[in-house]
Design a protein around this motif. Structure first.
Motif, mmCIF file in Angstrom:
data_model
loop_
_atom_site.group_PDB
_atom_site.id
_atom_site.type_symbol
_atom_site.label_atom_id
_atom_site.label_comp_id
_atom_site.label_asym_id
_atom_site.label_seq_id
_atom_site.Cartn_x
_atom_site.Cartn_y
_atom_site.Cartn_z
ATOM 1 N N THR A 145 0.774 -1.048 -0.112
ATOM 2 C CA THR A 145 0.098 -0.195 -0.096
ATOM 3 C C THR A 145 0.961 1.110 -0.183
ATOM 4 O O THR A 145 0.717 2.117 -0.940
ATOM 5 C CB THR A 145 -1.122 0.063 1.362
ATOM 6 N N HIS A 156 -4.317 -3.911 -6.339
ATOM 7 C CA HIS A 156 -4.430 -3.933 -5.047
ATOM 8 C C HIS A 156 -5.649 -3.903 -4.571
ATOM 9 O O HIS A 156 -5.969 -4.295 -3.371
ATOM 10 C CB HIS A 156 -3.787 -2.276 -4.905
ATOM 11 N N VAL A 198 -4.278 -8.168 1.504
ATOM 12 C CA VAL A 198 -3.826 -6.918 1.865
ATOM 13 C C VAL A 198 -5.105 -6.606 2.870
ATOM 14 O O VAL A 198 -6.134 -6.659 2.719
ATOM 15 C CB VAL A 198 -3.608 -5.819 0.816
#
Length: 76
Positions: free
Chosen positions: A5, A53, A62
């Protein structure tokens, strides 16, 4: 902030700067077609990273973003 990130945030900030420079160069007609294509290619790569992401967040790879409770203010 997870490393992936953090890296994405750094890339977005760098892209933001490049957008500003390109906008100025486009406005004053000094941006070459090659420069415009190069930025477009970089923007596509960044968009792919951003999608990846988001997919990693959905897959639990994540950590999901934290949602802070909104504090509503009472009118005076």
């Amino acid at each position: 902030m997870p490393r992936d990130t953090h890296h994405l945030v750094d890339l977005l900030r760098a892209a933001q700067s490049r957008i500003g420079v390109l906008a100025v160069r486009l406005a004053d007609t000094t941006a070459s077609p090659a420069e415009q294509r190069e930025f477009a290619d970089q923007a596509e790569e960044l968009a792919d990273l951003l999608r990846s992401h988001a997919d990693d967040i959905d897959a639990g790879i994540v950590a999901a973003p934290r949602h802070f409770p909104r504090t509503e203010r009472e009118p005076a």
